[in-house]
Structures are given as C-alpha cells and as structure tokens.
Design an enzyme around this catalytic site. Structure first.
Site, PDB file in Angstrom:
ATOM      1  N   ASP A 113       2.369  -0.805  11.874  1.00 42.86           N
ATOM      2  CA  ASP A 113       2.364  -2.073  12.534  1.00 42.86           C
ATOM      3  C   ASP A 113       3.772  -2.779  12.178  1.00 42.86           C
ATOM      4  O   ASP A 113       3.756  -4.158  12.258  1.00 42.86           O
ATOM      5  CB  ASP A 113       1.208  -3.075  11.894  1.00 42.86           C
ATOM      6  CG  ASP A 113       1.353  -3.107  10.394  1.00 42.86           C
ATOM      7  OD1 ASP A 113       1.870  -2.451   9.683  1.00 42.86           O
ATOM      8  OD2 ASP A 113       0.526  -3.892   9.982  1.00 42.86           O
ATOM      9  N   GLY A 165       5.597  -2.419   3.842  1.00 40.97           N
ATOM     10  CA  GLY A 165       5.307  -2.929   5.065  1.00 40.97           C
ATOM     11  C   GLY A 165       5.574  -4.196   4.983  1.00 40.97           C
ATOM     12  O   GLY A 165       6.522  -4.853   4.593  1.00 40.97           O
ATOM     13  N   GLY A 214       0.727  -1.373   0.039  1.00 41.34           N
ATOM     14  CA  GLY A 214      -0.020   0.057   0.001  1.00 41.34           C
ATOM     15  C   GLY A 214       0.900   1.368  -0.104  1.00 41.34           C
ATOM     16  O   GLY A 214       1.762   1.498   0.699  1.00 41.34           O
ATOM     17  N   VAL A 258      18.021   7.773  -3.020  1.00 43.24           N
ATOM     18  CA  VAL A 258      18.633   8.252  -4.356  1.00 43.24           C
ATOM     19  C   VAL A 258      19.941   9.194  -4.116  1.00 43.24           C
ATOM     20  O   VAL A 258      20.931   8.922  -4.604  1.00 43.24           O
ATOM     21  CB  VAL A 258      17.888   8.719  -5.391  1.00 43.24           C
ATOM     22  CG1 VAL A 258      18.385   9.422  -6.530  1.00 43.24           C
ATOM     23  CG2 VAL A 258      16.643   7.789  -5.921  1.00 43.24           C
ATOM     24  N   GLY A 318      -6.502  -0.005   8.800  1.00 39.76           N
ATOM     25  CA  GLY A 318      -5.900  -0.931   9.730  1.00 39.76           C
ATOM     26  C   GLY A 318      -6.746  -2.428   9.862  1.00 39.76           C
ATOM     27  O   GLY A 318      -7.292  -2.716  10.648  1.00 39.76           O
ATOM     28  N   ARG A 329      -4.618   7.389   2.835  1.00 43.68           N
ATOM     29  CA  ARG A 329      -3.414   6.930   2.019  1.00 43.68           C
ATOM     30  C   ARG A 329      -2.662   7.850   1.291  1.00 43.68           C
ATOM     31  O   ARG A 329      -1.418   8.075   1.019  1.00 43.68           O
ATOM     32  CB  ARG A 329      -3.729   5.471   1.340  1.00 43.68           C
ATOM     33  CG  ARG A 329      -3.745   4.391   2.297  1.00 43.68           C
ATOM     34  CD  ARG A 329      -2.733   3.156   1.894  1.00 43.68           C
ATOM     35  NE  ARG A 329      -2.824   2.693   0.496  1.00 43.68           N
ATOM     36  CZ  ARG A 329      -3.282   1.677   0.315  1.00 43.68           C
ATOM     37  NH1 ARG A 329      -3.799   0.990   1.069  1.00 43.68           N
ATOM     38  NH2 ARG A 329      -3.114   1.281  -1.030  1.00 43.68           N
ATOM     39  N   HIS A 355      -9.857   5.457   1.750  1.00 46.08           N
ATOM     40  CA  HIS A 355      -8.307   5.724   1.155  1.00 46.08           C
ATOM     41  C   HIS A 355      -7.876   7.044   1.128  1.00 46.08           C
ATOM     42  O   HIS A 355      -6.835   7.235   0.605  1.00 46.08           O
ATOM     43  CB  HIS A 355      -8.281   5.086  -0.271  1.00 46.08           C
ATOM     44  CG  HIS A 355      -8.166   3.488  -0.589  1.00 46.08           C
ATOM     45  ND1 HIS A 355      -9.275   2.694  -0.187  1.00 46.08           N
ATOM     46  CD2 HIS A 355      -6.867   2.750  -0.465  1.00 46.08           C
ATOM     47  CE1 HIS A 355      -8.741   1.326  -0.492  1.00 46.08           C
ATOM     48  NE2 HIS A 355      -7.416   1.286  -0.539  1.00 46.08           N
ATOM     49  N   ARG A 380      13.727   9.901  -2.706  1.00 44.88           N
ATOM     50  CA  ARG A 380      14.514  10.947  -2.747  1.00 44.88           C
ATOM     51  C   ARG A 380      15.675  10.757  -1.762  1.00 44.88           C
ATOM     52  O   ARG A 380      16.881  10.988  -2.327  1.00 44.88           O
ATOM     53  CB  ARG A 380      13.814  12.167  -2.367  1.00 44.88           C
ATOM     54  CG  ARG A 380      14.636  13.290  -2.420  1.00 44.88           C
ATOM     55  CD  ARG A 380      13.728  14.472  -2.195  1.00 44.88           C
ATOM     56  NE  ARG A 380      14.467  15.948  -2.227  1.00 44.88           N
ATOM     57  CZ  ARG A 380      14.824  16.392  -1.065  1.00 44.88           C
ATOM     58  NH1 ARG A 380      14.828  15.860   0.195  1.00 44.88           N
ATOM     59  NH2 ARG A 380      15.560  17.634  -1.002  1.00 44.88           N
TER      60      ARG A 380
HETATM   61  O1  F6P Z   1      -1.512  -1.544   4.692  1.00 42.99           O
HETATM   62  C1  F6P Z   1      -2.002  -0.562   4.625  1.00 42.99           C
HETATM   63  C2  F6P Z   1      -3.537  -0.579   4.070  1.00 42.99           C
HETATM   64  O2  F6P Z   1      -3.814   0.751   3.980  1.00 42.99           O
HETATM   65  C3  F6P Z   1      -4.367  -1.258   5.455  1.00 42.99           C
HETATM   66  O3  F6P Z   1      -4.524  -0.210   6.404  1.00 42.99           O
HETATM   67  C4  F6P Z   1      -5.605  -1.593   4.691  1.00 42.99           C
HETATM   68  O4  F6P Z   1      -6.218  -2.603   5.077  1.00 42.99           O
HETATM   69  C5  F6P Z   1      -5.069  -2.234   3.224  1.00 42.99           C
HETATM   70  O5  F6P Z   1      -3.774  -1.510   3.092  1.00 42.99           O
HETATM   71  C6  F6P Z   1      -6.064  -1.893   1.983  1.00 42.99           C
HETATM   72  O6  F6P Z   1      -5.200  -2.213   1.000  1.00 42.99           O
HETATM   73  P1  F6P Z   1      -5.631  -1.918  -0.459  1.00 42.99           P
HETATM   74  O7  F6P Z   1      -5.750  -0.518  -0.842  1.00 42.99           O
HETATM   75  O8  F6P Z   1      -4.757  -2.828  -1.202  1.00 42.99           O
HETATM   76  O9  F6P Z   1      -7.083  -2.422  -0.574  1.00 42.99           O
END
Ligand code: F6P
Length: 334
Positions: free
Chosen positions: A142, A114, A23, A36, A183, A267, A264, A33
């Site tokens: 984690d 991760g 992810g 590199v 999570g 993220r 998301h 960065r």
């Molecule tokens: O590992 C990070 C994470 O955001 C987790 O918290 C979540 O369960 C997972 O990735 C979701 O993954 P994907 O974007 O591949 O569905």
C-alpha cells in the site's frame, strides 16, 4: 550497477545504520543483506539497529559486516527484529534516538518498513535532519512510488496456497467460504489472491460492494450451476470482516457457510524469488541513492527501473485498486 544520474554525493557519508520497523514481511532479510553488502562495497561502515525505532531509542545498535548477513537470504521474518514503537511517536523518544545516532557518528539511516515507518522517518528528518532512505517492506503493497513492496508476492502466494486447499472442501461439501486475508486499509492482497485462486467475489476497504450486491453475485453463480463459492475479504473492509459478512449473508442466502481467517501465516515464511530479487535490488539502490544525495526518500522499482520518491509524496499518494484489474476479477468470476 545502476547508474544514478541525479543528485550529488554526500561527501561526509561514512557510516549508516539499517533497521526494520512495523509489521515484518518476507524478504526483509534479503533487503538487510542487500543494504549491508552494498554499504561495504562502497566503503561505508554499517550498523544494524534491533527492533526498529525502539532500538534507536534504547541504543541497541551494533556494527555489521558481510558475514552478519550470511545465510539469511531465504529466511522470513527479520534478523534485526521489528516493533511498532509508541515511544518514537513522542518528542522525548525521538530526542533519545537522535542522541544515540550522534554518539555513534551515524550519518544516515536505511529504514525498511511500511507507511508507519516512513511517517516516523519523515518527522525525524524534519526535526533533526538525519538523512533517511526508505525501503518499502510490507505485505500490504500500500505504498506509492513502487510497483511492488517487499513481502507482497510471498504473502499472496501463501494466501493462494491456503485458498486452494479451502476450495477442495468448499467443492466437496457444496459450501460457501468467506476467507479473510490481511490488509487493514488496503485490498491488494485480497484482489491478487482472489484472482489467482479463482474466487467468486472480493471485498476490499477501497471499494464498497455491499451485502446486496454480494448476494446478487452469489445467486447468479448458483443459477449458473455453481455448487460452491469462495469470497475473499480484506480484514479492513467497510462491510466488516469475514465473520460479520458471513453472518449477514447467512440470514438471507441459503448456503452452508464457513469462515477462515488466514491471519499471520501471510506474514511469515520463505520469501519468493520475486521478493528476494526485489529486496536485493532495493537494498543496493538504497545505498546508491544515499551516496547520490537522495535523502528523505523511498527507493522503489517502477516498470523495472529504480526510482526515488520523496517520502512525503510516497505517503500522500493514494494507492487505488486498478480498475481494469478489478473488472477482470469480476469477469473471471462469472
Ligand atoms: O501492515 C501489515 C499488516 O500485516 C496488516 O495487513 C495488518 O492489518 C497488520 O499488519 C497487523 O499488524 P499486527 O501484526 O501488529 O497485529
């Protein structure tokens, strides 16, 4: 410059490759960065691999220079792109990756990701002996062997910003909100964002709270004249996700209930200062570690000091929710 006291120089280290896998996490670009620029600073050649292990398998590997990483420090996502490679889980896939690495004369890898990424790196090292340095990049926080992983600070800030907004509606309408954060196996995002946003309860995969206990806490709040409540739920909780939990609570607790899944948005986005600095330091330390002979290890920062933990150990160690933090969250929610 960080002094590395242990390990000996890999004398034939000339060319490394860096990739991001699993992810994406805000700050991954700053880590690329850092890697590199440090590689070039120490006179190494550096290659970038597209889409993680898939790129190693398909030969998507290109030389990088200092300008390849200009203007990316503030950007979320990853310029190298990322993937969860199923082919790398096969022996044939790993063989193809090894052949490509050998063909290009790459001596070592820097893997940013991760636990899935590091499991792959460890297996690859076992089978082919390619030295790898891991940089912990995941919003989930984690991994053992570091206080913080890259992306965790940004993700929790994003979650808190959203929860603050939800609080306005919860309070204006006297509602109970269940907010689901990311999570799958870990509650770090849930605990930190719940404390920062002042939530009434937290549900995480590491600890069983149960619906009875949750209702008891919400009733306690009501008796104390709370007119609205926020419950932060980590997606992988045993009690279920936010929707399931809300259904169960609704049956027995008289409160107008709503659910928000943050998903998301956690993220993406501009990395915080903390994530940029963490990523830059880890990128540089990853290269310094390889030069010092640290292989099959993960770089971390513990109490502000650079550390190197064997990947197998970083994966084995269970990261538990700190008891005092958990207790503090409960006290703050009364
Ligand atoms: O590992 C990070 C994470 O955001 C987790 O918290 C979540 O369960 C997972 O990735 C979701 O993954 P994907 O974007 O591949 O569905």
């Amino acid at each position: 410059m960080t002094m590395i006291k242990e390990g000996k120089k890999i004398t034939n280290l000339k060319r490394i490759a860096v990739f991001t896998s699993g992810g994406d996490a805000p700050g991954m670009n700053a880590a690329i960065r850092g890697t590199v620029r440090a590689a070039l600073y120490y006179g190494l050649e550096v290659y970038g691999v597209k889409r993680g292990y898939d790129g190693l398998i398909n030969g998507k590997i290109k030389p990088m220079n200092s300008r390849s990483v200009s203007n990316i420090i503030h950007r979320g996502g990853t310029i190298l792109k990322s993937a969860r490679s199923s082919e790398f889980r096969t022996k044939e896939g790993r063989k193809k990756a090894y052949n490509n690495i050998k063909k290009l004369g790459i001596d070592a890898l820097v893997a940013i990701g991760g636990d899935g990424t590091f499991t792959g790196a460890s297996l690859f090292y076992e089978e082919y002996g390619i030295p790898t340095m891991g940089i912990p990049g995941t919003i989930d926080n984690d991994l053992a062997g570091t206080d913080f992983t890259i992306g965790y600070d940004t993700a929790t800030n994003t979650a808190v910003e959203a929860i603050d907004k939800i609080r306005d509606t919860a309070s204006s309408h006297n509602r109970l909100f269940f907010i689901e954060v990311m999570g799958r196996d870990s509650g770090f995002i849930a605990v930190r964002s719940a404390i920062a946003a002042g939530a009434e309860a937290i549900i995480v995969p590491e600890k069983y709270t149960g619906v009875d206990d949750l209702i008891e806490r919400l009733e306690f709040g009501q008796k104390n004249k709370k007119t609205s409540s926020l419950v932060v739920v980590a997606e992988g909780s045993v009690e279920g996700g936010a929707f399931e939990l809300a259904q169960q609570v609704k049956k027995r607790f008289d409160y107008e209930t709503k659910v928000t899944i943050l998903g998301h948005i956690q993220r993406g986005g501009t990395p915080t200062v903390a994530d940029r600095v963490l990523a830059g330091r880890m990128g540089v330390a990853a290269v310094q570690g390889l030069l010092a002979g640290k292989i099959d290890s993960m770089v971390g920062i513990i109490h502000n000091q650079i550390t190197y933990t064997p990947i197998a150990e970083a994966l084995k160690m269970d990261r538990e929710i700190n008891e005092s933090v958990w207790e503090t969250a409960k006290i703050l929610a009364t």
